[in-house]
Each structure stands twice: as structure tokens, then as C-alpha cells.
Design a protein around this motif. Structure first.
Motif, mmCIF file in Angstrom:
data_model
loop_
_atom_site.group_PDB
_atom_site.id
_atom_site.type_symbol
_atom_site.label_atom_id
_atom_site.label_comp_id
_atom_site.label_asym_id
_atom_site.label_seq_id
_atom_site.Cartn_x
_atom_site.Cartn_y
_atom_site.Cartn_z
ATOM 1 N N LYS A 544 0.974 -1.095 0.146
ATOM 2 C CA LYS A 544 -0.114 0.093 -0.213
ATOM 3 C C LYS A 544 0.585 1.531 0.109
ATOM 4 O O LYS A 544 1.475 1.337 1.143
ATOM 5 N N ALA A 545 0.153 2.295 -0.734
ATOM 6 C CA ALA A 545 1.094 3.557 -0.479
ATOM 7 C C ALA A 545 -0.044 4.799 -0.093
ATOM 8 O O ALA A 545 -0.344 4.802 0.372
ATOM 9 N N VAL A 546 1.379 6.148 0.844
ATOM 10 C CA VAL A 546 0.302 6.295 1.638
ATOM 11 C C VAL A 546 -0.315 7.759 0.315
ATOM 12 O O VAL A 546 0.178 7.986 -0.074
ATOM 13 N N SER A 547 -1.559 7.562 1.381
ATOM 14 C CA SER A 547 -2.552 8.411 0.612
ATOM 15 C C SER A 547 -2.171 9.510 0.793
ATOM 16 O O SER A 547 -1.898 10.750 1.243
ATOM 17 N N HIS A 548 -2.003 10.169 -1.228
ATOM 18 C CA HIS A 548 -2.119 12.018 -1.007
ATOM 19 C C HIS A 548 -2.640 12.964 -0.288
ATOM 20 O O HIS A 548 -2.608 13.940 -0.076
ATOM 21 N N LEU A 549 -3.990 12.421 -0.083
ATOM 22 C CA LEU A 549 -5.204 13.107 0.324
ATOM 23 C C LEU A 549 -5.059 12.875 1.787
ATOM 24 O O LEU A 549 -4.525 14.470 2.794
ATOM 25 N N ALA A 550 -4.323 12.028 2.324
ATOM 26 C CA ALA A 550 -4.106 11.998 4.141
ATOM 27 C C ALA A 550 -2.813 13.066 4.027
ATOM 28 O O ALA A 550 -3.299 13.977 5.064
ATOM 29 N N MET A 551 -1.852 12.712 3.168
ATOM 30 C CA MET A 551 -0.353 13.374 3.230
ATOM 31 C C MET A 551 -1.247 15.305 2.973
ATOM 32 O O MET A 551 0.384 16.052 3.849
ATOM 33 N N GLY A 552 -1.612 15.379 2.287
ATOM 34 C CA GLY A 552 -1.788 16.588 2.899
ATOM 35 C C GLY A 552 -2.644 17.551 3.879
ATOM 36 O O GLY A 552 -2.513 18.225 4.524
ATOM 37 N N LEU A 553 -3.540 16.680 4.408
ATOM 38 C CA LEU A 553 -4.183 17.023 5.664
ATOM 39 C C LEU A 553 -3.098 17.046 7.385
ATOM 40 O O LEU A 553 -3.420 18.335 7.360
ATOM 41 N N CYS A 554 -1.786 16.295 7.256
ATOM 42 C CA CYS A 554 -1.289 16.141 8.008
ATOM 43 C C CYS A 554 -0.069 17.493 7.355
ATOM 44 O O CYS A 554 -0.065 18.395 8.506
ATOM 45 N N ILE A 555 -0.224 17.294 6.680
ATOM 46 C CA ILE A 555 0.873 18.803 6.040
ATOM 47 C C ILE A 555 0.322 20.181 6.554
ATOM 48 O O ILE A 555 0.429 21.344 6.855
ATOM 49 N N PHE A 556 -1.369 20.598 5.694
ATOM 50 C CA PHE A 556 -2.206 21.664 5.920
ATOM 51 C C PHE A 556 -2.154 21.944 7.771
ATOM 52 O O PHE A 556 -2.737 22.559 8.329
#
Length: 609
Positions: A544-556
Motif C-alpha cells: 500500500k502507498a501513503v494516501s496523497h489526501l492524508a499527506m496533504g491534510l497532515c501538512i495543512f
């Protein structure tokens, strides 16, 4: 164990006795413990030793499939050699006892072999592996040690030696008696030794020797042709008629006469004969071949006599030649005898019986049991008759018609009979109700489907299939190797089956205890093995790859927290005063210290850029 074997044998009895099911072959092999056992899969029409893959399966305690033992090391460890139609157990033990099955790839036929291993001397085992030999007193006698027709050289097995032993007596060297005696009668045991991988393996058989009193029989007889036999020939054709005789004296003579004249052996003549003979131990076989270079009208008018001149007895047979006439023997072409026709109840069915003959007096008709079927087309069951008279033959057709197939029709036998003065032919057929058939198919997963998984996680992938046969198999492969059902392994599979009224639902669940990097690098294949059709699907695992949406939410969220801290630090005083005023604390006159503190904060704030 006994329950499993009993169930298997009951299944075999059911399969071999049920109409419409492919019949299975079954054989037994008896062997003493410690000796070499050889199992041979019967060959089928269309399959030879070299062009078809044979699947072997053992149905013993281990229930292990032998055909996946791909390396010689695995075979050597188990003491089992597999080569095509041959399975060799180097030293049989009670653990090897049980049932074995074999089948060719893409073949609907399976053969079964029951291996019985005896730990002590058994009369049953001795009788199953015993042959007989009859010799006569004061004559040469040679015992032969039976051997299976097995290409041992392809298995790197070398024949070593043969030893003979008699129960309660001396043993003949090499099984040879220069002059056998009555007291030599008895049971002899021969042991064949084989060398494989530096080890000696044995196979024993018994031979029962029966020594009879010597019989010298004087005989002189013509075996063929028969007396007054007529031979059908064509004019101008070359014809050879063999006169064969058996005698016990090499002074006897066999020759041909044309009328009262001797036929000569001069091969340049229109009619002559050749003479050959073979002197066996007990008799002399003689042949006098009468040859007609080109059959003429004159040859047809003569009698020819083969005569055996002997001091013991004189024999003769007389034959004639008869010109061939165009004749077609009556024969039913179709259907085949005992053929079954699949039909639906209440349907209209027509079954053609076709025959060929040369006589227009022959009759072709149908019987229902022992009763004649009529040609009355108003009846529920009747037949129509047609024929075509060609130049050389007559083609006849009797069409059996069922207006609406009934249960009663299914319970009867129907016979098509060709009545002829020359020969009577018949074929019997039956009707069988169609059964619903569900072709074997894998429902899920899809072929080449990819499954996203996490490393070190537990993953279960169900392979689901539907079939109509309870002998079909559903299993998993890892590459070309079989996945086992042993649940203690890192990767295994579970099998479940639900037998409904019309179909069988099968599930093979592939289980990964902890997904590893190695699991991600392999292909896994779910295979549905069926006599009708073999199906398979191949799947792979992807990490499984890390979700782009989850990564963006963490940065926000991180940026928001930094901004909040910065704003609070810069406007802390203003916020405190705003909160105080909002909470209604403005009516209270601040004391000097508080006012001084607030002024300093405001001044400090105003000085900031």
C-alpha cells in the motif's frame, strides 16, 4: 484412515456403476515389506509415454500429491521415483499401503491402483505374484523369473542379478534343469536384484513347477484349409492358398495335387507350390503354399488337393476356386450398440437407424423390448422406413419417433434389427433424461488482479468457484509449486465446499500470516482442476502507498498550528483585553498596578514592527 479408504472405495463403486459416468480402471498390487513396488498407470488411446503428462496422487495417511516432487532429492528422501506412467517405491512399507490414482493431462479417465504391503509371509501375496510352469520328465526345463515391463534404464535403475530358491530343497542354478525329474516339482522363489544410487533393492516372485510324465504323441494332421472349402477369387488375380500341417516326423511329406496330377515347385509355371517347415521341440510345422499367378477359367473348373503323406497316417483336404460376386454383407451403421441418447421429457425425439445391404429382401425395423414398434404415425411411439437402392448397395433407414418423451419411454430398451438371410444384426439403445450441467468456473478473484496490502499484516484472499462435479479440485499454486493446507506455515490455504441441489460452491482461502517482501515478489495462481475444463486465475500482492489526501491534510494541520502559535504570541495582550471586555470586566476600575501593566503591554506592542 479406514473411513477415508472406505469412502474412496464407495465413490469408486458409485462411479463405475452409474450410467453416463466415465468408468474407472482398478487394479491391485501385492508386495512384501522391504521390497521394491512398481505401479504402472495404464496407457489410453491417444496418449503415449512421451507426449502426455501423468498426474500421480497417493491416498495414504499423508494424502500427498506425488506429481509435484520435481527434484530427485525430494524423491530420494521419500524413496519414491516417478517417471511418466511409472511410479517406483524402492522399499515398500506399511506407510506406503493404500490407494494410488493416476490420470493423463486433459483426460477424463482416472485409474486406481491399490497397493497392499505384507509385513510377514502371506499366502495371498504369494499367490498374486505366482506363475506356473509345466515340464516333462527327462526333458530340458527352464524356469523364467517374471519381470515387469518397466524401462528401468530411464530411472537410472540397473538390473543386478537373479537368485532361485526352492521350499525345502536344493535350488537350480539360473533356474535351469538339463533333465528334469518328478521330484523337482514344487514352488520356487526367484529374487531379482536392482541397483540404484549405490543401494540394492529386491523384487521376489514365485513359480510353481509341475513335472509331468513324458508323452511322445505321434500325430500327422492338416490344420488348414478345411476339406471341400471354396475360395472366392477374382479372374486374372494372384492367389496364394496355404496348406498347414503338424506332424512329429521329419520324414512326412506335404504337397499339392491338381486333380490326380502332382503340382510342381517350379515357380515359372502358372500354378506351383512352395514348401516350408519349422521343427519345434515337440512338433514339426509344415506349410505348402499353392500359388496361382493369374487365376483362369480353367483353374475354376479343377479340384486341388493338399496331401500329408505319413507312415503314421495319411491326410488330405480338397479345395475349389469360386469367382467372386459383388456382395455387401448386411450391417447396421448407426446408432452404436448400447448407445444412450440424452433427451428432455415431453420433447419430440427422432433416432435414425441406418443400415447397408445388398439384398432388397432384407428388413430393417424397431422393437420396444420384445414387441414390434408399429409404423402407425398416430401412436405415441412409431417408426418410418425409407430406402435408396444404389448400383452396388441398398441404404436403409428406420426412424424411431417419440412424439413426447415420457417416463415410461425412459424405462425401456429399443432395438433396431436388420433381418437378413445372410446374417442378422441388431443394436439396442436407451433414452436418458438430460441432467443440468454447470461448467466449472472460477468466480473470483479476477485474473491478473492486484491486491494492496501492508507489510507484516495478515491477509486472506478467497478463490471462489462453481461446478457440478464433486471430483473437481480447487487449490492454490505459488509460482509452479503447490501451496499446502498446513496452517502452521507462513502461507497456506483452507478449503471449504457446499454441495447444493444443482451446483457445488467451492472456496480456497489463501492465507498470509504476515505479508513479507518475498510474498510481494511472487505470483499466486488459483487452479480449478476438472475433467471437463481446467480454469485458473493469477493474482499478485502490492504494498500500500501513503494516501496523497492524508499527506496533504497532515501538512495543512501542521501549518495551521504554527500560524496559531505565531498569532497568539504577537497579539496576546490584545486577546487578553478583548476577552476581559467580552466577559464584562470593564465596569471595575483597574487599580494602578493593573493599569500600569496594561499600558506597558500596549506600548511594547506598538513598538513592534
Amino acid at each position: 484412515m479406514n473411513g477415508k479408504i472406505s469412502l474412496l472405495l464407495l465413490s469408486l463403486i458409485f462411479l463405475t456403476s452409474t450410467p453416463g459416468v466415465c468408468r474407472l480402471s482398478f487394479q491391485e498390487v501385492h508386495v512384501k515389506a522391504g521390497e521394491m513396488a512398481v505401479l504402472q498407470c495404464p496407457s489410453y488411446r491417444g496418449y503415449s509415454d512421451g507426449d502426455a503428462e501423468v498426474f500421480w496422487t497417493s491416498h495414504t495417511v499423508d494424502e500427498m500429491k506425488l506429481f509435484n516432487m520435481s527434484t530427485s532429492a525430494e524423491q530420494r528422501q521419500m524413496g519414491v521415483l516417478v517417471h511418466g506412467r511409472i511410479l517406483v517405491i524402492l522399499r515398500a512399507s506399511v506407510n506406503h499401503q493404500g490407494n494410488y490414482s493416476c490420470s493423463f493431462r486433459n483426460s477424463s479417465r482416472r485409474s486406481w491402483i491399490s497397493l497392499k504391503v505384507y509385513t510377514a509371509q502371506s499366502r495371498e501375496c504369494e499367490q498374486m505374484n505366482q506363475s506356473s510352469k509345466e515340464c516333462y520328465t527327462e526333458e530340458y526345463c527352464k524356469l523364467y523369473c517374471p519381470e515387469k515391463n518397466v524401462p528401468f534404464n530411464t530411472l537410472n535403475i540397473t538390473r543386478s542379478s537373479i537368485t532361485w530358491q526352492k521350499e525345502g530343497g536344493s535350488s537350480p542354478k539360473d533356474g535351469y534343469f538339463p533333465s528334469v525329474k518328478k521330484e523337482d516339482s514344487g514352488i520356487y522363489t526367484c529374487t531379482r536384484s536392482y541397483l540404484y544410487d549405490g543401494q540394492i533393492y529386491n523384487m521376489t516372485s514365485t513359480v510353481r513347477l509341475d513335472v509331468q510324465p513324458s508323452k511322445i504323441t505321434k500325430k500327422a494332421v492338416i490344420i488348414s484349409p478345411k476339406n471341400n472349402q471354396a475360395f472366392d477369387v477374382d479372374l486374372d488375380s494372384t492367389v496364394v492358398i496355404d496348406c498347414k500341417a503338424v506332424t512329429s516326423s521329419d520324414t512326412d511329406e506335404l504337397f499339392w495335387l491338381s486333380g490326380d496330377s502332382f503340382v510342381e515347385t517350379n515357380s515359372s509355371l502358372p500354378v506351383f507350390y512352395n514348401y516350408t517347415w519349422v521343427n519345434n521341440t515337440e512338433e514339426i510345422n509344415m506349410t505348402a503354399s499353392l500359388v496361382f499367378r493369374q487365376v483362369s477359367e480353367e483353374d475354376l473348373s479343377k479340384n486341388y488337393t493338399c496331401k500329408l503323406q505319413s507312415d503314421y497316417e495319411t491326410n488330405f483336404v480338397t479345395i475349389t476356386l469360386k469367382q467372386n460376386e459383388t456382395f455387401i454383407p448386411p450391417v447396421i451403421i448407426s446408432p452404436k450398440n448400447n448407445q444412450e441418447f440424452d433427451v428432455d421429457l415431453d420433447s419430440t425425439v427422432v433416432i435414425d437407424c441406418k443400415a447397408v445391404t445388398s439384398s432388397d429382401t432384407d428388413e430393417l425395423f424397431w422393437l420396444s423390448g420384445d414387441s414390434f414398434v408399429e409404423t402407425n404415425s398416430s401412436l405415441p411411439v412409431f417408426y418410418n422406413y425409407t430406402w435408396v437402392n444404389n448400383t452396388e448397395e441398398i441404404n436403409m433407414t428406420a426412424s424411431l419417433v417419440f412424439r413426447r418423451v415420457s417416463e415410461e419411454d425412459l424405462s425401456k430398451n429399443y432395438t433396431c434389427k436388420l433381418q437378413s438371410d445372410y446374417e442378422t444384426n441388431f443394436v439396442t439403445i436407451t433414452l436418458k433424461q438430460n441432467e443440468p450441467f454447470i461448467p466449472p468456473v472460477i468466480i473470483s478473484p479476477k485474473n491478473n488482479q492486484e491486491f494492496d496490502v501492508d507489510l507484516d499484516s495478515t491477509v486472506v484472499i478467497d478463490c471462489k468457484a462453481v461446478t457440478s462435479s464433486d471430483i473437481d479440485e480447487l487449490f492454490w499454486l505459488s509460482g509452479d509449486s503447490f501451496v499446502e493446507t498446513n496452517s502452521s506455515l507462513p502461507v497456506f490455504y483452507n478449503y471449504t465446499c457446499v454441495n447444493n441441489t444443482e451446483e457445488i460452491n467451492m472456496t480456497a482461502s489463501l492465507v498470509f500470516r504476515q505479508v513479507s517482501e518475498e510474498d510481494l515478489s511472487k505470483n499466486y495462481t488459483c487452479k480449478l482442476q476438472s475433467d471437463y475444463k481446467t480454469s485458473f486465475v493469477t493474482i499478485t500482492l502490492n504494498q500500500k502507498a501513503v494516501s496523497h489526501l492524508a499527506m496533504g491534510l497532515c501538512i495543512f494541520l501542521a501549518v495551521l498550528m504554527v500560524l496559531t502559535v505565531a498569532i497568539y504570541t504577537m497579539f496576546k495582550c490584545n486577546i487578553i483585553i478583548w476577552l476581559r471586555n467580552s466577559l464584562g470586566c470593564y465596569h471595575r476600575a483597574p487599580d494602578r498596578e493593573t493599569a500600569s501593566f496594561e499600558d506597558s503591554l500596549l506600548n511594547r506592542n506598538s513598538r513592534r514592527p
